[in-house]
Design a protein around this motif. Structure first.
Motif, PDB file in Angstrom:
ATOM      1  N   THR A 193      89.753  -5.240  74.675  1.00  0.00           N
ATOM      2  CA  THR A 193      88.668  -5.319  73.694  1.00  0.00           C
ATOM      3  C   THR A 193      87.369  -4.874  74.346  1.00  0.00           C
ATOM      4  N   GLU A 194      86.381  -4.573  73.525  1.00  0.00           N
ATOM      5  CA  GLU A 194      85.086  -4.156  74.051  1.00  0.00           C
ATOM      6  C   GLU A 194      84.473  -5.259  74.910  1.00  0.00           C
ATOM      7  N   GLU A 195      84.661  -6.497  74.502  1.00  0.00           N
ATOM      8  CA  GLU A 195      84.132  -7.621  75.263  1.00  0.00           C
ATOM      9  C   GLU A 195      84.809  -7.732  76.617  1.00  0.00           C
ATOM     10  N   GLU A 196      86.113  -7.541  76.662  1.00  0.00           N
ATOM     11  CA  GLU A 196      86.844  -7.608  77.924  1.00  0.00           C
ATOM     12  C   GLU A 196      86.414  -6.489  78.859  1.00  0.00           C
ATOM     13  N   ASP A 246      93.459  -0.527  75.929  1.00  0.00           N
ATOM     14  CA  ASP A 246      94.067  -1.658  75.222  1.00  0.00           C
ATOM     15  C   ASP A 246      93.146  -2.871  75.167  1.00  0.00           C
TER      16      ASP A 246
END
Length: 279
Positions: free
Chosen positions: A17-20, A15
């Motif tokens: 994001t790629e950044e998270e 769930d």
């Protein structure tokens, strides 16, 4: 809605994001960014088929390690023989993990905004089975001992003022012993830690590490040390409460005389006395 067959951490990773995920130390563990594949742990009731894009390593007990594209994970979890799926997590040396979980590494870090607590200026006292005073964990970067006083209650000859047993060794005497060969040094300061318990405990509390980039240092790694080795063990190979009480008294008196704050570690104890709760 989260997939009920996936563990919470894997659902959270999917769930996010790629950044998270990139910022987290845990969410991307098991994910290969270049191939966009997951390595997962699968509990299953029947044999799992592989495929051109799915690799299966079967383990005992109905488990398997499966590698597959992230795009196939949802469909794969719906197979009837799949009972549960979880992502791998990173392993640590237990010492690292315990310090991290106790928030020790956060306050130790030498970075702006952190407390940068190292134990500098503080005394760490211990009453235990002694210490291997030659161990690198108790030396400064220039090879001098961090042990200011070592009272071995089991070596007769020169007890601290006010006490009747043992021999007290000063920092100067310990450093002189360190400058000699092991055999000659042991003649000057013959105190040893026969069980290794005190050495291990003191290493966790205050061990320094200048040889490998501070990888294995303890909590208060720049503190100065006061060590009491309790007297010669008697029945059942353990010392007595009288020796422990004198050891604590000695440490407190030393800290008061030096005018410095101190933390005392006690890893000996017993289970005697009443266990009734107070009213």
């Amino acid at each position: 809605m989260p997939d009920q067959k996936l563990d919470n951490l894997l659902n959270l990773a999917l769930d996010a994001t790629e950044e998270e995920r990139e910022k987290s130390r845990n969410l991307n563990v098991g994910y290969e960014k270049q191939t966009r594949k997951w390595e997962i742990i699968v509990k299953h009731s029947e044999a799992l088929p592989g495929g051109s894009e799915i690799s299966v390593v079967s383990l005992l007990g109905g488990y398997a390690i499966v590698t597959l594209p992230e795009s196939m994970l949802d469909e794969y979890s719906r197979r009837p023989q799949i009972e549960f799926i979880e992502k791998p997590t990173r392993l640590y040396f237990e010492d690292f993990f315990s310090k991290e979980a106790s928030c020790i590494t956060q306050v130790q870090r030498n970075e702006p905004g952190n407390l940068q607590l190292t134990g500098r200026g503080v005394l760490v006292g211990i009453v235990d089975s002694g210490v291997d005073y030659r161990h690198l964990a108790f030396l400064t970067a220039d090879g001098k001992s961090r042990i200011l006083r070592l009272w071995d209650q089991g070596i007769p000859g020169n007890p601290p003022k006010g006490y009747a047993t043992g021999t007290e060794y000063t920092n100067e005497e310990i450093n002189e012993a360190l400058s000699l060969s092991v055999q000659e040094g042991r003649r000057l300061v013959p105190s040893e830690d026969g069980s290794g318990h005190g050495t291990a405990v003191l290493g966790v509390a205050a061990g320094s590490d200048f040889s490998r980039g501070a990888v294995n240092r303890g909590v208060a790694y720049e503190s100065d040390l006061l060590v009491v080795k309790m007297g010669i063990p008697r029945q059942d190979s353990f010392p007595r409460t009288t020796e422990l009480m004198q050891g604590v008294d000695y440490l407190v008196r030393q800290a008061l005389a030096m005018g410095r704050p101190m933390v005392i570690n006690l890893s000996f104890g017993n289970n005697y006395g009443s266990h009734e709760p107070y009213n």
